[in-house]
Design a protein around this motif. Structure first.
Motif, PDB file in Angstrom:
ATOM      1  N   VAL A   5      75.337 -69.019 -19.751  1.00 36.20           N
ATOM      2  CA  VAL A   5      76.444 -68.391 -19.067  1.00 36.20           C
ATOM      3  C   VAL A   5      75.849 -68.396 -17.640  1.00 36.20           C
ATOM      4  O   VAL A   5      74.177 -67.804 -17.632  1.00 36.20           O
ATOM      5  CB  VAL A   5      77.074 -67.768 -18.828  1.00 36.20           C
ATOM      6  N   GLY A   6      75.916 -67.929 -16.177  1.00 35.13           N
ATOM      7  CA  GLY A   6      75.300 -67.482 -15.146  1.00 35.13           C
ATOM      8  C   GLY A   6      73.962 -68.829 -15.008  1.00 35.13           C
ATOM      9  O   GLY A   6      73.936 -69.659 -14.806  1.00 35.13           O
ATOM     10  N   GLY A   7      72.736 -67.508 -13.860  1.00 33.03           N
ATOM     11  CA  GLY A   7      72.242 -68.684 -13.871  1.00 33.03           C
ATOM     12  C   GLY A   7      71.410 -68.885 -15.447  1.00 33.03           C
ATOM     13  O   GLY A   7      70.218 -69.774 -14.850  1.00 33.03           O
ATOM     14  N   TYR A   8      71.053 -68.811 -16.612  1.00 33.28           N
ATOM     15  CA  TYR A   8      71.032 -69.061 -17.414  1.00 33.28           C
ATOM     16  C   TYR A   8      71.827 -70.329 -17.582  1.00 33.28           C
ATOM     17  O   TYR A   8      71.021 -71.356 -18.236  1.00 33.28           O
ATOM     18  CB  TYR A   8      70.486 -68.424 -18.916  1.00 33.28           C
ATOM     19  N   GLY A   9      72.408 -70.188 -17.739  1.00 29.93           N
ATOM     20  CA  GLY A   9      73.850 -71.954 -17.708  1.00 29.93           C
ATOM     21  C   GLY A   9      73.413 -72.857 -17.022  1.00 29.93           C
ATOM     22  O   GLY A   9      73.212 -73.820 -16.886  1.00 29.93           O
ATOM     23  N   ARG A  10      72.294 -72.422 -15.499  1.00 32.82           N
ATOM     24  CA  ARG A  10      72.248 -73.954 -14.763  1.00 32.82           C
ATOM     25  C   ARG A  10      70.632 -74.199 -14.778  1.00 32.82           C
ATOM     26  O   ARG A  10      70.555 -74.586 -13.954  1.00 32.82           O
ATOM     27  CB  ARG A  10      72.528 -73.846 -12.984  1.00 32.82           C
ATOM     28  N   GLY A  11      70.358 -73.236 -15.817  1.00 35.21           N
ATOM     29  CA  GLY A  11      68.789 -73.668 -16.280  1.00 35.21           C
ATOM     30  C   GLY A  11      67.757 -73.233 -15.291  1.00 35.21           C
ATOM     31  O   GLY A  11      66.509 -73.873 -15.450  1.00 35.21           O
ATOM     32  N   GLU A  12      68.727 -71.494 -14.319  1.00 34.29           N
ATOM     33  CA  GLU A  12      67.390 -70.878 -14.009  1.00 34.29           C
ATOM     34  C   GLU A  12      67.310 -69.402 -14.400  1.00 34.29           C
ATOM     35  O   GLU A  12      68.184 -68.601 -14.464  1.00 34.29           O
ATOM     36  CB  GLU A  12      67.995 -70.997 -12.621  1.00 34.29           C
ATOM     37  N   ILE A  35      69.542 -62.308 -19.909  1.00 35.28           N
ATOM     38  CA  ILE A  35      69.852 -64.141 -20.595  1.00 35.28           C
ATOM     39  C   ILE A  35      70.921 -63.954 -20.947  1.00 35.28           C
ATOM     40  O   ILE A  35      71.990 -63.151 -21.734  1.00 35.28           O
ATOM     41  CB  ILE A  35      68.793 -63.706 -21.781  1.00 35.28           C
ATOM     42  N   ASP A  36      71.944 -64.711 -20.128  1.00 33.49           N
ATOM     43  CA  ASP A  36      73.451 -64.077 -20.408  1.00 33.49           C
ATOM     44  C   ASP A  36      74.206 -65.505 -21.271  1.00 33.49           C
ATOM     45  O   ASP A  36      74.351 -66.527 -20.956  1.00 33.49           O
ATOM     46  CB  ASP A  36      74.013 -64.208 -18.514  1.00 33.49           C
ATOM     47  N   VAL A  37      74.734 -65.061 -22.484  1.00 29.19           N
ATOM     48  CA  VAL A  37      75.720 -65.526 -22.973  1.00 29.19           C
ATOM     49  C   VAL A  37      76.413 -65.359 -22.989  1.00 29.19           C
ATOM     50  O   VAL A  37      77.241 -64.219 -23.313  1.00 29.19           O
ATOM     51  CB  VAL A  37      74.641 -66.257 -24.260  1.00 29.19           C
ATOM     52  N   LEU A  38      77.542 -66.363 -23.933  1.00 20.76           N
ATOM     53  CA  LEU A  38      79.149 -65.968 -24.173  1.00 20.76           C
ATOM     54  C   LEU A  38      79.444 -66.686 -25.514  1.00 20.76           C
ATOM     55  O   LEU A  38      78.937 -67.079 -26.086  1.00 20.76           O
ATOM     56  CB  LEU A  38      80.014 -66.598 -23.026  1.00 20.76           C
ATOM     57  N   ASP A  98      74.789 -58.011 -35.804  1.00 19.70           N
ATOM     58  CA  ASP A  98      73.537 -58.906 -36.347  1.00 19.70           C
ATOM     59  C   ASP A  98      73.118 -59.723 -35.890  1.00 19.70           C
ATOM     60  O   ASP A  98      72.274 -59.687 -35.202  1.00 19.70           O
ATOM     61  CB  ASP A  98      73.638 -59.203 -37.370  1.00 19.70           C
ATOM     62  N   LEU A  99      74.202 -61.176 -34.739  1.00 20.18           N
ATOM     63  CA  LEU A  99      72.623 -62.321 -34.047  1.00 20.18           C
ATOM     64  C   LEU A  99      72.549 -60.854 -32.869  1.00 20.18           C
ATOM     65  O   LEU A  99      71.635 -61.964 -32.442  1.00 20.18           O
ATOM     66  CB  LEU A  99      74.294 -63.616 -33.799  1.00 20.18           C
ATOM     67  N   VAL A 100      73.273 -60.772 -32.342  1.00 19.94           N
ATOM     68  CA  VAL A 100      72.800 -60.201 -30.964  1.00 19.94           C
ATOM     69  C   VAL A 100      71.864 -58.883 -31.353  1.00 19.94           C
ATOM     70  O   VAL A 100      70.692 -58.778 -30.725  1.00 19.94           O
ATOM     71  CB  VAL A 100      74.224 -59.007 -30.234  1.00 19.94           C
ATOM     72  N   GLY A 101      72.355 -58.198 -32.641  1.00 18.38           N
ATOM     73  CA  GLY A 101      71.112 -57.451 -32.414  1.00 18.38           C
ATOM     74  C   GLY A 101      69.421 -57.896 -33.050  1.00 18.38           C
ATOM     75  O   GLY A 101      68.409 -57.186 -32.085  1.00 18.38           O
ATOM     76  N   THR A 136      63.721 -59.596 -31.047  1.00 15.78           N
ATOM     77  CA  THR A 136      62.980 -60.557 -30.454  1.00 15.78           C
ATOM     78  C   THR A 136      61.905 -60.236 -29.322  1.00 15.78           C
ATOM     79  O   THR A 136      61.660 -61.314 -28.881  1.00 15.78           O
ATOM     80  CB  THR A 136      63.452 -62.163 -30.688  1.00 15.78           C
ATOM     81  N   GLY A 137      62.641 -58.967 -28.228  1.00 17.81           N
ATOM     82  CA  GLY A 137      62.344 -59.028 -27.202  1.00 17.81           C
ATOM     83  C   GLY A 137      63.055 -59.676 -25.553  1.00 17.81           C
ATOM     84  O   GLY A 137      62.507 -59.271 -25.064  1.00 17.81           O
ATOM     85  N   LEU A 138      64.310 -60.166 -26.385  1.00 15.55           N
ATOM     86  CA  LEU A 138      64.904 -61.232 -25.226  1.00 15.55           C
ATOM     87  C   LEU A 138      65.973 -60.055 -24.785  1.00 15.55           C
ATOM     88  O   LEU A 138      67.099 -58.745 -25.269  1.00 15.55           O
ATOM     89  CB  LEU A 138      66.256 -61.947 -26.332  1.00 15.55           C
ATOM     90  N   ASP A 139      66.371 -60.104 -23.215  1.00 19.42           N
ATOM     91  CA  ASP A 139      67.261 -58.895 -23.037  1.00 19.42           C
ATOM     92  C   ASP A 139      68.909 -59.358 -22.726  1.00 19.42           C
ATOM     93  O   ASP A 139      68.276 -60.773 -21.434  1.00 19.42           O
ATOM     94  CB  ASP A 139      66.271 -58.582 -21.423  1.00 19.42           C
ATOM     95  N   LEU A 140      69.270 -59.546 -24.047  1.00 20.54           N
ATOM     96  CA  LEU A 140      70.669 -60.176 -23.588  1.00 20.54           C
ATOM     97  C   LEU A 140      71.291 -59.602 -23.238  1.00 20.54           C
ATOM     98  O   LEU A 140      71.741 -58.422 -22.505  1.00 20.54           O
ATOM     99  CB  LEU A 140      70.143 -60.530 -25.495  1.00 20.54           C
ATOM    100  N   GLY A 141      72.524 -60.482 -22.196  1.00 24.96           N
ATOM    101  CA  GLY A 141      73.289 -59.957 -21.882  1.00 24.96           C
ATOM    102  C   GLY A 141      74.597 -60.521 -22.107  1.00 24.96           C
ATOM    103  O   GLY A 141      74.990 -61.803 -22.062  1.00 24.96           O
ATOM    104  N   HIS A 142      75.633 -60.189 -23.208  1.00 29.01           N
ATOM    105  CA  HIS A 142      76.253 -61.176 -24.097  1.00 29.01           C
ATOM    106  C   HIS A 142      77.536 -60.590 -23.626  1.00 29.01           C
ATOM    107  O   HIS A 142      77.883 -59.405 -23.233  1.00 29.01           O
ATOM    108  CB  HIS A 142      75.929 -60.946 -25.442  1.00 29.01           C
ATOM    109  N   SER A 143      78.864 -61.599 -23.398  1.00 34.29           N
ATOM    110  CA  SER A 143      79.368 -61.608 -24.383  1.00 34.29           C
ATOM    111  C   SER A 143      80.554 -61.903 -24.827  1.00 34.29           C
ATOM    112  O   SER A 143      79.799 -62.729 -25.530  1.00 34.29           O
ATOM    113  CB  SER A 143      80.631 -61.581 -23.157  1.00 34.29           C
ATOM    114  N   VAL A 144      81.983 -61.483 -25.513  1.00 36.82           N
ATOM    115  CA  VAL A 144      82.119 -61.840 -27.072  1.00 36.82           C
ATOM    116  C   VAL A 144      83.793 -62.493 -26.623  1.00 36.82           C
ATOM    117  O   VAL A 144      84.628 -61.388 -26.268  1.00 36.82           O
ATOM    118  CB  VAL A 144      81.890 -61.661 -27.872  1.00 36.82           C
ATOM    119  N   ARG A 145      84.304 -63.670 -25.995  1.00 35.20           N
ATOM    120  CA  ARG A 145      85.917 -64.029 -26.064  1.00 35.20           C
ATOM    121  C   ARG A 145      86.380 -65.420 -26.618  1.00 35.20           C
ATOM    122  O   ARG A 145      85.522 -66.270 -26.968  1.00 35.20           O
ATOM    123  CB  ARG A 145      85.514 -63.722 -24.981  1.00 35.20           C
TER     124      ARG A 145
END
Length: 860
Positions: free
Chosen positions: A71-78, A85-88, A105-108, A113-122
Motif C-alpha cells: 500500500v501507499g508509495g510502495y503499492g504504486r511501485g515507488e 515499506i507499507d504493507v497490509l 512472527d512474519l512481521v518480526g 532482515t532489515g526491512l523498515d516495515l509499516g504494517h497494518s492487519v485488518r
C-alpha cells in the motif's frame, strides 16, 4: 537478479537474507550513481522487496485465507531507498490468537532482515471503516496491489473499496488536506531548506493530482489526463519531467543522508549540487544554483497543480461551475473563477494581463482563474517588455493594484507565481528564488519581500488589529499608506548584486517612482525607507536608548514624524518577515521605545538630561502612590543613585526597584526579585547585592546553567557600593508559563550569589547546524567614547549556548567593569554591544590582547 533467499542457504536464514538484501541495495545504489535514473531505483527497489516478501510469505507457509498487500508509495511501485515499506495483511475474518501469533512472527522476521516495515492487519470491513473515517487511509488503500495470498479476498477488498469511495467527497478532502499541508509550510515552496516531498511544489502536489484522477476515474497517468483533455500534451510532458527531476533528487538525497530525509538541508545542498554537476562561480555557490533550479521546478509544479485541480473539479462538480456572468468585454465569471473571454486576449491586448489581477481584487466572489486563463497568462508573459512597461496605462494599472482595499498580497503572489511580477519589475525578477545566507532569513528574497508586504497589509485589517495595536493605529493615520508596499517591494530588491543593497535599492526605487509619476514628497519617502530600512532595528538593538544623544542622532536621520511612522511600520514588518524565530516581544519593546522617544522629540519635546530625569522621577512617584506608599518613601534609596541610573531605567523599572528596596537599601544578603516582563514575553530579574568581583560572570553562569537566554542587561553600581542589575531573560525553561519560574530564580540565584559559587569552566557550546554551514567569523571591536570615560565593546559571532558567559569571563579576567549590555540575536547571529570601563582599557597593548582573548572565546 539472484534471489536473496538463495544467499540465506550458506548460514543462518535471516542473517543470510539480510545480507542478500543489503548487497542488492548497494548494487542498486551503484547503478543509480552510474545512470542517475531515479525512477529505475524506485521500480527495482520495489521489485526487490516484492521478492523478499513473497518468498518469506511462502517460507512461513502463511494461511491461504490471508492476502498480503503493498500500500501507499510502495503499492504504486515507488519505493525510495530509506522509505518505510507499507504493507497490509488482509483478513477474511478477525484473527484468532494462533493466527495473530503467526502474523506477528512474519512481521518480526521481516524486521530482522532489515526491512523498515509499516504494517497494518485488518479485515475488509475494517479497511472500509477506517478508509471512510480517514482520507489518509483511503489514499493509501487506493494504491494497494496484491503481493501474495488469497486473490479472491483481494478482489472482494477492491470491490468494497470502490463502493465506499465517493469521488466528490474524496476531491474535497484531498483539497482540504493540501491546503492544510501548504499552510504548514507558510504556503510557499521557497523555504531555504524545503521539504521536497511535502512542501508546496513538491512531489506530494503531483501525487495529489494522480490520486484524485484515479479516485474519480479520470486516469492513472499524465498521458491519461492529456487524453481526457484535462491538460495539454505539452503539460503532460512537463509534469513527467518535473516528477522525474524531483524523484531523482529525493533518491539522491536519501543516499547522501544515508537515511530517510526529505528536506533539502544546508548539510546536503553543496554535495548534492556537486554530484549533479554544478560548480561554484564568483558570486554563487554550487548549492545556490541547485536550489534555484529546484525553485523553478517547484514553481512549475504549483502551476500544474492549480490548473489540473481546477479542471478536475469542473468535471467532478459540473453543476458548481455552471453559472456565468459577463464582467466586461474582456472577462467573465465562470462559477467562482475569472475567465478570459477569448483564448488570445492577452496576446491581442497585453494590458489585459495586469487588468486580470485588478479584476480579481475588485470582485470578492472570485477565488481564482480558469485553467484556460492561467495558461494564456503564462504563455503571454513575454509580451511584458520594455514597451509594455513604458505604457502609461499599464503603469497606472500597476499602481492601482497596490491601492485596492483587498487582494493585494494574493494577487502579487499570483503575479509572481506566473512570472508576471518579475517581467514588469526586471529588478524583482533577479531575486526570484535567490537564497539568503545570513542565518536569520528563512525565505528566498522574493518570498521575504512578499511576506513583508503581507505583514504591512495585516496592519490595515481590523481582524488583525489585536496583533500589533500600535502598528494598526499608526497605519490608519498614515496618508497614502500604500507607499509602504512600494518601499517593501524595493527594500531588498538589490540583494545579491554586491555592494550596499540599500543604496542600490534606493536607485531602483527612485527610477520606479519617477516612471510611475509619484509626487516628489511621496517619492522621497519611498527612497528614504529603502535606503534606511535597517537603521531603526540597528539603533534599537545595539545602542543605548537611555542616552539622549542617541535619540537626537536618530531623529536627525529621520527628520519628520511621517517618515518615523513609516519607518517604524516597515521595520516591524521586515523583522517579522525574516523568520518566525527572529521576532520577540523584547525587540518589539525596544522598537516602540525608540519610536515614542523620537516621536516626542520631533513633536517639539525636549530631552535635556535634567528635565528627562525629573519626568521619570515624577512618573515613578505616581506609580509608587498606587501602592499606597508615601511621597517620601523613595528618599532613603534614591540618595544612593546618580544620573546614569535615572537615565538608563524607565519610570516603571525605577518604581519597581524602589517598591522592593526602599526598606532595605543596604541589605547584607543578595536580594533577587523576578516578575513577568513588561515587554510581554519572558521575565525581568532584579539583583541587588554588595558589589563583588566577577558578579556579571557569576550571574551569566547561573542563567546559562538553567538554560535561560539573556537579551538585555542594565548594570549599575550605587554610590554606596551596591550592584543593582536588571536582566531581561527569555526561553525560561520548559515550563508551561514563565510565572512558574519566578520563585525558583529568586531562591536559587540568591543562594548562588550568597555562597559565592565557584565560576564553572566555560563550555564551548555546539553551534547550530546552520551556523556550521554558513560560519560567521567572530569580530571584536573596542572603541572609546568621546569623553574617554567609557568604551564601547561590540561583538559579532555565531550564537551558541554559553556565549555570553564566555565573554563575561574574559572581561572579568581583565578587571573590566560592565555598565550596560545590549544582547541582539538575529536568528543564529549574535551581535552584542557592551558599555565598559576599566584601567586595562587605557593601554592599547592591553586592549589588543583583550580583543585577541575575546576572539578565542568566541570560537565555537
Amino acid at each position: 537478479m539472484s534471489s536473496p533467499l538463495a544467499i540465506a542457504e550458506s548460514g543462518s536464514a535471516l542473517v543470510g537474507l539480510k545480507a542478500g538484501v543489503q548487497a542488492e541495495r548497494l548494487a542498486l545504489q551503484t547503478r543509480f550513481h552510474e545512470t542517475a535514473d531515479g525512477p529505475m531505483v524506485l521500480r527495482e527497489h520495489s521489485r526487490l522487496i516484492d521478492r523478499v516478501l513473497k518468498e518469506m510469505w511462502q517460507r512461513l507457509q502463511m494461511p491461504r485465507s490471508l492476502a498480503l498487500l503493498a500500500v501507499g508509495g510502495y503499492g504504486r511501485g515507488e519505493l525510495y531507498p530509506h522509505s518505510d515499506i507499507d504493507v497490509l495483511v488482509l483478513l477474511g475474518d478477525p484473527a484468532s490468537p494462533d493466527l495473530a501469533a503467526k502474523i506477528e512472527d512474519l512481521v518480526g522476521q521481516l524486521w530482522d532482515t532489515g526491512l523498515d516495515l509499516g504494517h497494518s492487519v485488518r479485515t475488509v470491513d475494517q479497511c472500509v471503516e477506517e478508509a471512510t473515517k480517514d482520507i489518509t487511509v483511503m489514499t493509501s488503500l487506493l494504491e494497494a496491489r496484491l503481493l501474495a495470498g488469497n486473490r479472491g479476498l483481494y478482489s472482494r477488498f477492491e470491490r468494497s473499496r470502490g463502493e465506499c469511495l465517493d469521488a466528490q467527497t474524496f476531491f474535497k478532502a484531498k483539497r482540504l488536506e493540501q491546503e492544510q499541508r501548504h499552510t504548514k509550510f507558510q504556503d510557499s515552496p521557497y523555504s531555504l531548506e524545503p521539504n521536497l516531498k511535502e512542501a508546496p511544489g513538491g512531489l506530494r502536489d503531483l501525487q495529489v493530482i494522480l490520486w484524485i484522477s484515479r479516485a474519480c476515474g479520470l486516469g492513472k497517468s499524465w498521458g491519461d489526463l492529456a487524453q481526457r483533455g484535462l491538460i495539454t500534451p505539452e503539460e503532460a510532458r512537463q509534469a513527467h519531467r518535473h516528477q522525474r527531476l524531483l524523484q531523482n533528487l529525493r533518491v539522491r538525497l536519501h543516499y547522501t543522508a544515508a537515511r530517510r530525509e526529505d528536506r533539502l538541508l544546508f548539510d546536503y545542498q553543496e554535495s548534492l549540487a556537486r554530484d549533479l554537476g554544478y560548480s561554484a562561480s564568483a558570486h554563487r555557490r554550487a548549492g545556490e544554483q541547485l536550489m534555484q533550479a529546484y525553485f523553478r521546478t517547484a514553481k512549475a509544479v504549483t502551476q500544474l497543480n492549480t490548473i489540473l485541480l481546477q479542471n478536475a473539479g469542473a468535471q467532478i462538480f459540473p453543476a458548481r461551475d455552471s453559472s456565468t456572468e459577463v464582467i466586461n468585454e474582456k472577462f467573465a465569471r465562470v462559477g467562482e473563477l475569472l475567465h478570459a473571454q477569448s483564448s488570445d486576449l492577452f496576446e491581442r491586448d497585453p494590458s489585459a494581463i495586469l487588468e486580470s489581477f485588478l479584476v480579481m481584487q475588485q470582485r470578492s466572489e472570485l477565488k481564482g482563474m480558469t485553467a484556460q486563463t492561467l495558461r494564456a497568462l503564462w504563455r503571454a508573459r513575454a509580451r511584458i517588455n520594455a514597451a509594455f512597461r513604458r505604457d502609461p496605462h499599464n503603469r497606472e494599472i500597476f499602481l492601482s493594484l497596490l491601492q485596492q482595499p483587498r487582494g493585494i498580497v494574493h494577487e502579487l503572489r499570483r503575479m509572481n507565481q506566473y512570472g508576471i511580477l518579475g517581467r514588469y519589475l526586471p529588478a524583482f525578477r533577479r531575486v526570484v528564488g535567490q537564497m539568503q545566507h545570513d542565518l536569520f532569513h528563512v525565505y528566498t528574497v522574493d518570498q521575504h519581500i512578499l511576506t513583508v508586504v503581507r505583514n504591512l497589509r495585516r496592519f490595515t485589517m481590523l481582524e488583525f488589529a489585536h496583533e500589533y495595536p500600535l502598528c494598526s493605529r499608526l497605519i490608519a493615520g498614515l496618508e497614502r499608506h500604500w507607499l509602504l508596499y512600494v518601499a517593501a517591494i524595493f527594500h531588498d530588491i538589490a540583494k545579491g548584486r554586491g555592494g550596499d543593497h540599500s543604496q542600490l535599492g534606493r536607485l531602483e526605487a527612485r527610477r520606479f517612482c519617477r516612471e510611475h509619476g509619484l509626487a516628489p514628497e511621496d517619492a522621497k519617502l519611498v527612497e528614504f525607507l529603502v535606503e534606511h530600512h535597517l537603521i531603526m532595528s540597528s539603533v534599537a538593538q545595539k545602542q543605548d536608548l537611555s542616552d539622549p544623544e542617541v535619540i537626537r542622532r536618530f531623529a536627525g536621520v529621520v527628520g519628520t514624524e511621517r517618515r518615523l511612522v513609516a519607518l517604524y511600520l516597515l521595520t516591524v514588518a521586515d523583522i517579522r518577515g525574516t523568520s518566525p524565530k527572529v521576532w520577540n516581544a523584547w525587540k518589539g519593546k525596544l522598537l516602540e521605545d525608540l519610536f515614542r522617544a523620537t516621536q516626542d522629540l520631533l513633536k517639539g519635546g525636549k530631552i535635556e538630561a535634567d528635565q528627562y530625569i525629573q519626568s521619570k522621577q515624577s512618573e515613578a512617584k505616581r506609580l509608587l502612590r498606587l501602592y499606597d506608599l508615601s511621597d517620601t518613601v523613595q528618599d532613603s534609596l534614591w540618595r544612593h543613585f546618580d544620573v546614569p541610573y535615572f537615565l538608563r531605567h524607565d519610570a516603571q523599572e525605577i518604581a519597581w526597584h524602589t517598591r522592593l528596596l526602599h526598606y532595605r537599601d543596604s541589605p547584607g544578603k543578595p536580594v533577587v526579585k523576578a516578575r513577568l516582563s513588561p515587554a510581554g514575553e519572558g521575565l525581568q530579574v532584579m539583583i541587588y547585592v554588595p558589589d563583588q568581583r566577577d558578579l556579571f560572570a557569576r550571574i551569566c553562569g547561573y542563567f546559562g546553567s538553567v538554560g535561560f537566554s539573556i537579551v538585555d542587561a542594565k548594570i549599575y553600581t550605587t554610590r554606596h557600593g551596591y550592584a543593582l542589575d536588571t536582566f531581561q531573560v527569555m526561553d525560561v525553561g520548559s515550563v508551561a508559563h514563565p510565572r512558574d519560574m519566578i520563585a525558583r530564580i529568586e531562591s536559587e540565584l540568591a543562594d548562588w550569589l550568597a555562597n559565592q559559587v565557584p565560576l564553572p569552566q566555560p563550555v564551548r557550546g555546539r553551534v547550530s547546524r546552520r551556523v556550521k554551514h554558513f560560519p560567521i567569523a567572530p569580530e571584536v571591536r573596542v572603541v572609546p567614547d568621546e569623553k574617554g570615560q567609557y568604551h564601547s565593546l561590540s561583538v559579532t559571532a555565531g550564537d551558541r549556548p554559553g556565549l555570553l558567559y564566555a565573554i563575561a569571563l574574559v572581561l572579568s579576567r581583565y578587571g573590566v567593569s560592565l555598565h550596560t549590555a545590549k544582547i541582539a540575536t538575529l536568528g543564529e547571529r549574535a551581535e552584542d554591544v557592551f558599555v565598559v570601563s576599566g584601567a586595562a582599557l587605557a593601554s592599547p597593548k592591553t586592549v589588543l590582547q583583550l580583543e585577541t582573548d575575546l576572539l578565542n572565546a568566541l570560537q565555537a
